[in-house]
Design a protein around this motif. Structure first.
Motif, PDB file in Angstrom:
ATOM      1  N   GLN A   1      46.075  46.924  40.093  1.00  0.00           N
ATOM      2  CA  GLN A   1      46.149  45.471  39.933  1.00  0.00           C
ATOM      3  C   GLN A   1      47.375  44.901  40.643  1.00  0.00           C
ATOM      4  O   GLN A   1      47.300  43.889  41.342  1.00  0.00           O
TER       5      GLN A   1
ATOM      6  N   GLN B   1      53.486  39.686  35.536  1.00  0.00           N
ATOM      7  CA  GLN B   1      53.271  39.725  36.978  1.00  0.00           C
ATOM      8  C   GLN B   1      54.441  39.042  37.656  1.00  0.00           C
ATOM      9  O   GLN B   1      54.720  37.878  37.413  1.00  0.00           O
TER      10      GLN B   1
ATOM     11  N   ALA C   1      47.566  42.434  44.080  1.00  0.00           N
ATOM     12  CA  ALA C   1      48.328  41.182  44.177  1.00  0.00           C
ATOM     13  C   ALA C   1      49.158  41.169  45.451  1.00  0.00           C
ATOM     14  O   ALA C   1      49.207  40.162  46.180  1.00  0.00           O
TER      15      ALA C   1
ATOM     16  N   PHE D   1      43.402  37.631  42.421  1.00  0.00           N
ATOM     17  CA  PHE D   1      43.512  36.190  42.221  1.00  0.00           C
ATOM     18  C   PHE D   1      44.976  35.763  42.105  1.00  0.00           C
ATOM     19  O   PHE D   1      45.351  34.685  42.577  1.00  0.00           O
ATOM     20  N   GLN D   2      45.806  36.594  41.500  1.00  0.00           N
ATOM     21  CA  GLN D   2      47.233  36.289  41.460  1.00  0.00           C
ATOM     22  C   GLN D   2      47.814  36.268  42.868  1.00  0.00           C
ATOM     23  O   GLN D   2      48.611  35.403  43.228  1.00  0.00           O
TER      24      GLN D   2
ATOM     25  N   CYS E   1      34.580  36.672  36.119  1.00  0.00           N
ATOM     26  CA  CYS E   1      35.588  36.847  37.170  1.00  0.00           C
ATOM     27  C   CYS E   1      34.930  37.062  38.534  1.00  0.00           C
ATOM     28  O   CYS E   1      35.286  36.410  39.527  1.00  0.00           O
TER      29      CYS E   1
ATOM     30  N   ASN F   1      41.641  40.559  38.960  1.00  0.00           N
ATOM     31  CA  ASN F   1      42.651  39.689  38.365  1.00  0.00           C
ATOM     32  C   ASN F   1      43.914  39.687  39.215  1.00  0.00           C
ATOM     33  O   ASN F   1      44.514  38.637  39.473  1.00  0.00           O
TER      34      ASN F   1
ATOM     35  N   ALA G   1      43.576  33.686  37.150  1.00  0.00           N
ATOM     36  CA  ALA G   1      44.002  34.990  36.648  1.00  0.00           C
ATOM     37  C   ALA G   1      44.393  34.901  35.179  1.00  0.00           C
ATOM     38  O   ALA G   1      44.033  35.767  34.361  1.00  0.00           O
TER      39      ALA G   1
END
Length: 332
Positions: A177, A21, A181, A263-264, A316, A260, A272
């Motif tokens: 995903q 990421q 982010a 959360f990042q 999560c 996930n 994450a």
């Protein structure tokens, strides 16, 4: 029908999936932060899609063109490495060209390449947990590969094909995903956490729809996939079970992984990373605990993935609905 264990099988077909990421590259203003988040998300998504596409193309070409008895295991790892290097170079060149052309605020000269300790510290704060995660993930897949190797060449061949097809099923999920982010970072920077919640719901729906479409294609084309990789009868029988299990388990991942990314984006890198490691750790535990049982046997290698993702998803989203993430932001 279970494959008989064989000793001394090489580990060259080990599958290491790394999902990096990118951290946001900020300067001083919120506008620059948001533009950078957009660019990073697009760059990360394109890089990962190129990597998976090239890996599948290289692997398919190997299986179709190489003599079945002539070093297939030695070439598999090389194909993956070459595909990864090419995709990294291509995404770097294309990404920076795209950034320079579209985002005037992000253009820079060589004279500007000076270390900013404060900015570098923030990048390290966000990126370090993900780097640690990838190191542990690689070690975790070694344990899974050891379990695969216990069942011999047919299992290794089947596992390689099935995991390559799983990589294709994951492409839209990884894209969503990364999008989450970026989206979460922008809206938390604008102090609009309610839009993050709404965006996650929409992202999960899109992720589920696209994954379901690919799963149906895999289910209908299962025999074509097996013939394309020229699996023998024993490996084909195992591969059918694995492909069917992945069709059922990938939708679970399609629900979990966008959260996930969210959360990042909101700055909860620890959470994450924890959820990703939890998913891998549970899979290893379930696989080694169940593969000796009469009910699961070698199928524990792939059903453990669905079990781990289910528990991780519950954990999560329990944190998501508590709402403490709304207090976080990447912008101070």
């Amino acid at each position: 029908m279970k494959a008989r264990p064989q000793e001394g099988v090489d580990d060259d077909l080990a599958r290491f999936q790394a999902f990096r990421q990118e951290a946001p590259v900020t300067r001083t203003a919120l506008e620059k932060f948001e533009n950078t988040q957009i660019f990073v998300g697009e760059l990360a998504q394109s890089r990962q899609m190129i990597t998976r596409f090239l890996a599948v193309v290289f692997g398919l070409a190997q299986d179709v063109d190489v003599n079945p008895g002539a070093g297939r295991q030695e070439l598999a790892g090389d194909d993956e490495a070459v595909a990864t290097v090419i995709s990294q170079i291509a995404s770097c060149v294309i990404g920076f060209a795209y950034m320079h052309r579209k985002y005037a605020l992000l253009r820079f000269s060589l004279r500007e390449l000076r270390l900013d300790v404060k900015t570098a510290g923030r990048i390290l704060q966000v990126g370090a947990p993900m780097a640690i995660q990838q190191s542990i993930v690689s070690c975790g897949f070694l344990f899974l590969q050891r379990l695969v190797n216990l069942y011999g060449e047919s299992m290794i061949a089947s596992y390689t094909v099935a995991t390559r097809m799983e990589n294709i099923l994951m492409i839209p999920i990884i894209g969503i995903q990364n999008t989450m982010a970026t989206f979460a970072g922008q809206n938390m920077g604008a102090r609009q956490p309610e839009r993050v919640s709404k965006g996650l719901g929409q992202g999960v729906l899109v992720s589920l729809f696209m994954t379901a479409a690919l799963c149906v294609c895999q289910l209908l084309g299962m025999e074509l996939i097996i013939r394309a990789f020229k699996l023998d009868a024993a490996a084909a029988a195992i591969c059918r079970q694995h492909l069917f299990a992945s069709v059922l388990s990938e939708p679970i991942f399609a629900i979990y992984f966008p959260a996930n990314g969210m959360f990042q984006g909101v700055g909860e890198g620890f959470h994450a990373t924890f959820y990703a490691l939890m998913a891998l750790g549970l899979r290893v535990v379930f696989a080694y605990s169940l593969y000796r049982t009469a009910f699961f046997g070698y199928t524990a290698i792939w059903w453990s993935q669905a079990m781990a993702w289910t528990l991780t998803l519950i954990t999560c989203y329990a944190h998501f609905f508590r709402g403490k993430w709304k207090e976080k932001s990447l912008v101070s």
